[in-house]
Design a protein around this motif. Structure first.
Motif, PDB file in Angstrom:
ATOM      1  N   PHE A   1       4.898  -5.974  54.349  1.00 31.69           N
ATOM      2  CA  PHE A   1       4.719  -4.523  54.063  1.00 31.69           C
ATOM      3  C   PHE A   1       5.952  -4.813  52.663  1.00 31.69           C
ATOM      4  O   PHE A   1       6.686  -5.089  53.262  1.00 31.69           O
ATOM      5  CB  PHE A   1       4.217  -3.722  54.410  1.00 31.69           C
ATOM      6  CG  PHE A   1       3.272  -3.437  55.200  1.00 31.69           C
ATOM      7  CD1 PHE A   1       2.570  -2.519  55.073  1.00 31.69           C
ATOM      8  CD2 PHE A   1       3.440  -3.850  56.117  1.00 31.69           C
ATOM      9  CE1 PHE A   1       0.712  -2.824  55.314  1.00 31.69           C
ATOM     10  CE2 PHE A   1       2.002  -3.512  57.025  1.00 31.69           C
ATOM     11  CZ  PHE A   1       0.931  -3.448  55.900  1.00 31.69           C
ATOM     12  N   GLN A   2       5.894  -4.036  51.565  1.00 31.74           N
ATOM     13  CA  GLN A   2       6.697  -3.779  50.834  1.00 31.74           C
ATOM     14  C   GLN A   2       8.240  -3.373  51.235  1.00 31.74           C
ATOM     15  O   GLN A   2       9.466  -3.713  51.019  1.00 31.74           O
ATOM     16  CB  GLN A   2       6.408  -2.870  49.264  1.00 31.74           C
ATOM     17  CG  GLN A   2       6.978  -2.764  48.426  1.00 31.74           C
ATOM     18  CD  GLN A   2       6.778  -2.109  47.743  1.00 31.74           C
ATOM     19  OE1 GLN A   2       5.894  -1.460  47.373  1.00 31.74           O
ATOM     20  NE2 GLN A   2       8.041  -1.923  46.112  1.00 31.74           N
ATOM     21  N   SER A   3       7.783  -2.356  52.027  1.00 30.64           N
ATOM     22  CA  SER A   3       8.740  -1.326  53.270  1.00 30.64           C
ATOM     23  C   SER A   3       9.280  -2.389  54.208  1.00 30.64           C
ATOM     24  O   SER A   3      10.502  -1.605  54.889  1.00 30.64           O
ATOM     25  CB  SER A   3       8.798   0.093  53.410  1.00 30.64           C
ATOM     26  OG  SER A   3       7.585   0.361  53.819  1.00 30.64           O
ATOM     27  N   TYR A   4       8.526  -3.563  54.761  1.00 28.18           N
ATOM     28  CA  TYR A   4       8.940  -4.160  55.515  1.00 28.18           C
ATOM     29  C   TYR A   4       7.635  -3.117  56.520  1.00 28.18           C
ATOM     30  O   TYR A   4       7.811  -3.943  57.396  1.00 28.18           O
ATOM     31  CB  TYR A   4      10.243  -4.403  56.173  1.00 28.18           C
ATOM     32  CG  TYR A   4      11.119  -3.987  55.012  1.00 28.18           C
ATOM     33  CD1 TYR A   4      10.246  -5.335  54.110  1.00 28.18           C
ATOM     34  CD2 TYR A   4      12.227  -4.481  54.667  1.00 28.18           C
ATOM     35  CE1 TYR A   4      11.368  -5.677  53.343  1.00 28.18           C
ATOM     36  CE2 TYR A   4      13.292  -4.571  53.984  1.00 28.18           C
ATOM     37  CZ  TYR A   4      12.714  -4.888  52.720  1.00 28.18           C
ATOM     38  OH  TYR A   4      13.308  -5.521  51.663  1.00 28.18           O
ATOM     39  N   ALA A   5       8.086  -2.045  56.645  1.00 27.36           N
ATOM     40  CA  ALA A   5       7.544  -1.509  57.833  1.00 27.36           C
ATOM     41  C   ALA A   5       7.363  -1.916  59.176  1.00 27.36           C
ATOM     42  O   ALA A   5       6.300  -1.792  59.962  1.00 27.36           O
ATOM     43  CB  ALA A   5       5.475  -1.557  57.379  1.00 27.36           C
ATOM     44  N   LEU A   6       8.734  -2.173  59.439  1.00 31.47           N
ATOM     45  CA  LEU A   6       8.999  -2.309  60.963  1.00 31.47           C
ATOM     46  C   LEU A   6       9.100  -1.320  62.067  1.00 31.47           C
ATOM     47  O   LEU A   6       9.221  -0.074  61.101  1.00 31.47           O
ATOM     48  CB  LEU A   6      10.361  -3.221  61.371  1.00 31.47           C
ATOM     49  CG  LEU A   6      10.575  -4.242  60.398  1.00 31.47           C
ATOM     50  CD1 LEU A   6      12.218  -4.921  60.408  1.00 31.47           C
ATOM     51  CD2 LEU A   6       9.500  -5.441  60.718  1.00 31.47           C
TER      52      LEU A   6
ATOM     53  N   ALA B   1      -2.647 -10.729  58.723  1.00 34.64           N
ATOM     54  CA  ALA B   1      -0.914 -10.272  58.702  1.00 34.64           C
ATOM     55  C   ALA B   1      -1.126 -10.072  56.977  1.00 34.64           C
ATOM     56  O   ALA B   1      -1.050 -11.119  56.350  1.00 34.64           O
ATOM     57  CB  ALA B   1      -0.510 -11.385  59.166  1.00 34.64           C
ATOM     58  N   MET B   2       0.129  -8.762  57.759  1.00 36.74           N
ATOM     59  CA  MET B   2      -0.059  -8.634  56.416  1.00 36.74           C
ATOM     60  C   MET B   2       1.993  -8.443  56.451  1.00 36.74           C
ATOM     61  O   MET B   2       1.857  -7.882  57.234  1.00 36.74           O
ATOM     62  CB  MET B   2      -0.581  -7.693  55.795  1.00 36.74           C
ATOM     63  CG  MET B   2      -0.677  -6.462  54.424  1.00 36.74           C
ATOM     64  SD  MET B   2      -1.444  -5.958  53.875  1.00 36.74           S
ATOM     65  CE  MET B   2      -0.810  -5.271  52.517  1.00 36.74           C
TER      66      MET B   2
ATOM     67  N   ARG C   1       6.794 -11.452  62.258  1.00 36.84           N
ATOM     68  CA  ARG C   1       6.313  -9.895  63.209  1.00 36.84           C
ATOM     69  C   ARG C   1       4.188 -10.780  62.147  1.00 36.84           C
ATOM     70  O   ARG C   1       3.741 -10.747  63.138  1.00 36.84           O
ATOM     71  CB  ARG C   1       5.832  -9.144  62.595  1.00 36.84           C
ATOM     72  CG  ARG C   1       5.422  -7.787  63.628  1.00 36.84           C
ATOM     73  CD  ARG C   1       5.503  -6.268  63.131  1.00 36.84           C
ATOM     74  NE  ARG C   1       4.701  -5.922  61.652  1.00 36.84           N
ATOM     75  CZ  ARG C   1       5.665  -4.361  60.850  1.00 36.84           C
ATOM     76  NH1 ARG C   1       5.877  -3.388  62.057  1.00 36.84           N
ATOM     77  NH2 ARG C   1       5.231  -4.104  60.193  1.00 36.84           N
TER      78      ARG C   1
ATOM     79  N   ALA D   1      -6.954  -6.199  53.018  1.00 41.57           N
ATOM     80  CA  ALA D   1      -7.252  -5.862  54.268  1.00 41.57           C
ATOM     81  C   ALA D   1      -7.784  -4.070  55.535  1.00 41.57           C
ATOM     82  O   ALA D   1      -7.363  -4.829  56.550  1.00 41.57           O
ATOM     83  CB  ALA D   1      -5.380  -4.700  54.234  1.00 41.57           C
TER      84      ALA D   1
END
Lengths: 298, 368, 301
Positions: B81-86, B78-79, B146, B50
């Motif tokens: 994330f584990q914690s979603y990182a919204l 595009a990625m 996203r 990434a």
């Protein structure tokens, strides 16, 4: 038996704290308010002045020095807010670069370990017109340099504000840095992948996320400003004239110099009201914050 | 076409070498799962792809283009994330649009993509909500959305399901697999959950201690584990491994388990290179490959009659654990048998077929 | 394919990547360094001035290094400067400050830790309301309760002694420090306390044997807050110390600010530096805890 024992002990252990709260805080506040309505002058006199109940307060609101103090309070609050702004900017930069983070933080924060009296003395020395920075600037060739702020009514408060910003900037930096670090790393990474520009990322994501930190800083700052006394005393002694008085300075002056307990108490009560006016939003905010957290947890 | 290549990748943190000379190729449209225990370097590898972590040495190419020193945003991926990182300060819609706005995409195109992703993931009704007002599963969908709107060829997933409960995890697993089938984009997916790996991947890279232990299809790594680590890591209960000594008798190759005295006929095993007489080996047997009781035909390569330590029923099938001297042997059994075997002094006759063994060298722990 | 443990892996040096050192990075670093220098200016000025001779000071040039380094200012500040009628230097204030500090620490740490412990870990129905009251008390400006406290200490016959100053410090810091202790103890897992409750059940034994030994860090944080707070205080010392128990800051203010006679800047700066030195030493030695103390001070519910 053991259970009864442990039921009693914690309550017994709380008695000193409760007595202190009841006497030194709640009682003393009531006492101060009471004194402000009595005929007390240099010594306490517990007869309430019924004929002219609001006497001290009427006097207070007509006192130009009180007006100066309040104006200075507002001016200082706005001016010292620079400390929050600088603190935030520095926190962002320190957090971004990482190199030397510990060293920078240590340096930015050390003024906080210095007392206001010492800080005031040093800054007054640097503002010295003959031997201080002004002289230094003139020798450098800036003929018109004027750094003699403390000697003029219009600029004295600016001098005090500079010292306050110097003293408090590191504190706000530390709070902001803690706030920045509490933001999940993956959000920074997501923004990197999305190609979000730093400006957009800070204005649309980071600053809104830190709004609670900002509000905390703002309230702590205003509460600090209300109490400002030492540094004014050390830098200007309230002068020139009475131009750099603050509410705290006013109270101490009314009590110790003018020797009027009733008058000092009325001003002190006004200080309390100002504090609560600043404080109330914080309490409401904390409540709101915990409620929102509970909602999130559900 | 975006074929991803890692060439001689090295990663050092201070004086610790986490990854060394790692090579890996991900073909276009593949669903690659990087599987391994925590600390095996799989997330580091993903983050290097990434662009979030710098490589110490080596080269990463995507579609033939060297991206090793490229900014994350310029790598065309595009990625999730584990914690979603919204972005917590933006609505769902804002989250989907934020990255596109940064690309200065025309409004119409932006709306088209956002609507497409929202329909695909069924998050249309959530568009005006903030992430804090969503459930874990909904946040997960938004995070995937996203990534989807970016319309790139490569998607990265970093343990995306680890924060969900078991039921949602199964649901999302299917959903992600379905997305892959529909969109045919390349996916690199990091997880420590072998079920996710086995069910979703078209190929799996199993990692341990910063080294890729085996790279192959799910069937391949399951049936033909390349080494002892893979054999033990995949499967629940994992493959039974017993230490044995090779004895060559004419055309027959036998392996004798010292503790139980059972000898296993490995003559039909497809050796890469034949072991010498007296060689120490590990023999691996999957629990579900045993024949039990009346199913035993009598022609199997090895048969055991062992006392039952205990039996359990975790789901539709049962497991029995047998005592074979110094080790335990797990056997998949019919769940109806669990009750009978739970009594004291129960024992079980089992047999293992010729074609299902895995044999590893005792020294190198690699498959032979 | 063999599995070598990562930590046992042989370390090979790879040529460092030609890192594109970004221009923005350099600019940021220079900016931060310049701000750091600006923040250090007052410290620099106070140090160099305190070592200069009065003759050099009167030349101006506040930023110059001393041409001849002299301890004259320090000596005079320590043992000769006058506060009001007495001329014993800031030395007297130093010892008074220490005399104030010791009981202050005992009172505030003892009181706040026990109160915080009782409120955090024992089921007391009205604990929440009491905490709320303490929370508000922590923000009441000193001036608001100053006059009644003077009257109370006068009634108790301790006004004008270091005891009055110490006790007022202990009382005033109680709400804030209690909140810090309470926030810290709140995070002790309840299982631990429940287990302890079953074992002994005694309030004081659980405090002494389990809670106190776990409080090392927070006690250091609080000690730093108390030491710097008490040492740097001016108004409480001024108000309650009378003439007999003036702490160092008061002596300093008397000499420098309201002092009469010829101004000796080197002596003034040396006196200021002497007064600032103890908290500065604490800060530079225990900076990590200092930062923790600040974060603990930021209200967290």
């Amino acid at each position: 038996m053991a259970i009864r024992y442990s039921w009693m002990s914690p309550r017994l252990a709380l008695i000193p704290a409760m007595v202190i709260t009841a006497v030194a805080f709640v009682g003393a506040i009531g006492w101060t308010i009471y004194i402000s309505f009595t005929k007390s002058r240099r010594f306490p006199n517990y007869d309430i002045y019924w004929e002219n109940f609001w006497r001290q307060y009427k006097r207070l609101f007509n006192d130009p020095n009180w007006e100066t103090s309040i104006n200075n309070l507002i001016f200082m609050t706005i001016g010292s807010a620079l400390a929050i702004l600088f603190g935030f900017i520095l926190a962002v930069l320190v957090n971004k670069e990482k190199t030397g983070e510990g060293v920078f933080r240590t340096i930015y924060l050390y003024p906080l370990a210095v007392s206001f009296i010492v800080a005031g003395i040093v800054w007054r020395w640097m503002f010295n017109p003959v031997l201080g920075i002004e002289n230094f600037l003139i020798e450098l060739g800036f003929e018109n340099a004027s750094f003699n702020w403390l000697a003029h009514k219009d600029t004295a408060m600016w001098g005090v504000i500079i010292a306050i910003v110097w003293h408090g900037m590191g504190f706000y930096l530390a709070l902001m840095l803690a706030g920045l670090k509490s933001i999940n790393d993956e959000i920074w990474n997501a923004a990197k992948l999305d190609g979000i520009s730093p400006w957009k990322f800070y204005t649309e994501i980071v600053i809104p996320m830190l709004k609670f930190t900002f509000l905390t800083c703002a309230i702590l700052l205003s509460l600090g400003v209300v109490k400002t006394y030492d540094i004014v005393l050390a830098m200007t002694g309230g002068g020139p004239g009475t131009s750099s008085w603050t509410p705290a300075y006013f109270v101490v002056n009314a009590y110790a110099t003018r020797g009027n307990m009733g008058y000092a108490s009325s001003a002190a009560f006004m200080m309390l009201l100002i504090t609560f006016a600043i404080f109330l939003p914080l309490v409401l905010l904390t409540r709101w914050q915990t409620k929102r957290k509970e909602k999130e947890a559900v | 076409m975006p074929e991803i290549r890692f060439k001689d990748i090295v990663k050092q943190y201070g004086y610790v070498t986490v990854l060394e000379d790692l090579n890996l190729k991900v073909s276009d449209g593949e669903f690659l799962v990087l599987l391994g225990p925590s600390g095996c370097g799989k997330t580091t590898l993903l983050n290097m792809l990434a662009g979030l972590v710098e490589v110490t040495a080596g080269e990463i190419t995507i579609g033939g283009k060297d991206v090793t020193d490229l900014d994350p945003k310029d790598r065309g991926l595009a990625m999730v994330f584990q914690s979603y990182a919204l972005y917590p300060t933006k609505t769902v819609e804002g989250n989907l649009k934020f990255g596109l706005a940064a690309q200065k995409l025309p409004k119409a195109e932006m709306m088209k993509r956002v609507n497409w992703a929202a329909d695909l993931l069924q998050i249309q009704p959530l568009m005006k909500r903030k992430p804090a007002e969503l459930s874990g599963g909904q946040r997960q969908r938004v995070a995937i959305g996203r990534a989807l709107v970016k319309n790139v060829e490569v998607f990265l997933f970093d343990e995306p399901l680890s924060n969900l409960d078991a039921k949602l995890r199964t649901e999302m697993r299917l959903e992600i697999k379905k997305l892959h089938n529909e969109l045919q984009k390349t996916i690199v997916y990091v997880t420590h959950d072998q079920v996710e790996a086995m069910t979703m991947a078209t190929s799996i890279a199993i990692m341990n201690q910063g080294v890729i232990q085996q790279f192959g299809s799910p069937d391949d790594v399951y049936e033909n584990p390349a080494n002892l680590f893979v054999a033990k890591f995949i499967g629940a209960p994992p493959m039974n491994i017993i230490a044995a000594t090779v004895a060559i008798k004419g055309k027959k190759i036998l392996a004798t388990h010292a503790a139980s005295g059972v000898s296993m006929d490995l003559s039909k095993y497809d050796f890469a290179h034949k072991p010498a007489d007296g060689a120490k080996v590990y023999v691996g047997m999957r629990p579900e490959h045993f024949a039990i009781g009346s199913d035993i035909a009598g022609k199997e390569a090895a048969s055991f009659d062992l006392p039952v330590l205990y039996a359990e029923k975790p789901g539709s099938d049962g497991n029995a654990y047998l005592n074979s001297g110094d080790e335990q042997i797990a056997v998949r059994i019919d769940s109806a048998m669990v009750k009978d075997l739970q009594g004291a002094n129960a024992s079980l006759k089992i047999a293992f077929p010729h074609d299902k063994f895995s044999v590893f060298d005792a020294q190198t722990e690699s498959r032979i | 394919m063999a599995n070598i443990d990562i930590s046992e892996r042989e370390f090979k040096h790879y040529p460092p990547k030609k890192k594109k050192i970004k221009g923005s990075s350099i600019i940021t670093f220079i900016f931060l360094a310049m701000i750091a220098l600006a923040v250090l200016v007052p410290l620099y000025v106070i140090i160099v001035t305190s070592f200069k001779t009065l003759d050099q000071i009167t030349l101006g040039r506040i930023f110059d290094l001393p041409t001849t380094w002299t301890f004259e200012g320090w000596n005079k500040a320590w043992s000769e400067v006058c506060s009001g009628m007495t001329c014993n230097g800031v030395k007297a204030g130093f010892f008074t400050s220490i005399k104030i500090l010791i009981p202050s620490i005992a009172i505030s740490v003892g009181l706040a830790s026990i109160t915080g412990y009782a409120l955090a870990l024992w089921k007391i129905k009205w604990a929440g309301s009491f905490l709320f009251v303490l929370f508000i008390c922590a923000f009441v400006p000193f001036q608001v309760i100053m006059i009644p406290l003077v009257l109370i200490t006068a009634k108790l016959g301790i006004y004008g002694t270091f005891w009055a100053v110490a006790i007022v410090h202990g009382v005033l810091s109680m709400p804030f420090l209690t909140l810090i202790f309470r926030n810290f103890y709140k995070d002790i897992p309840p299982e631990l306390i429940n287990a302890a409750l079953m074992d002994s059940g005694s309030f004081w034994r659980i405090f002494g044997e389990i809670v106190l030994p776990m409080s090392g860090n927070i006690i250091i944080v609080v000690l730093i807050l108390v030491i710097t707070g008490v040492w740097n205080d001016f108004l409480i010392g001024l108000t309650f110390g009378g003439f007999g128990a003036q702490p160092m800051t008061v002596i300093l203010a008397n000499t420098v600010i309201t002092g009469t006679g010829a101004v000796r800047y080197n002596v003034d700066m040396a006196a200021a530096l002497l007064t600032a030195l103890p908290p500065l030493i604490v800060y530079f030695a225990l900076g990590k805890f200092f930062v923790q103390g600040i974060s603990a001070g930021a209200i967290k519910g």
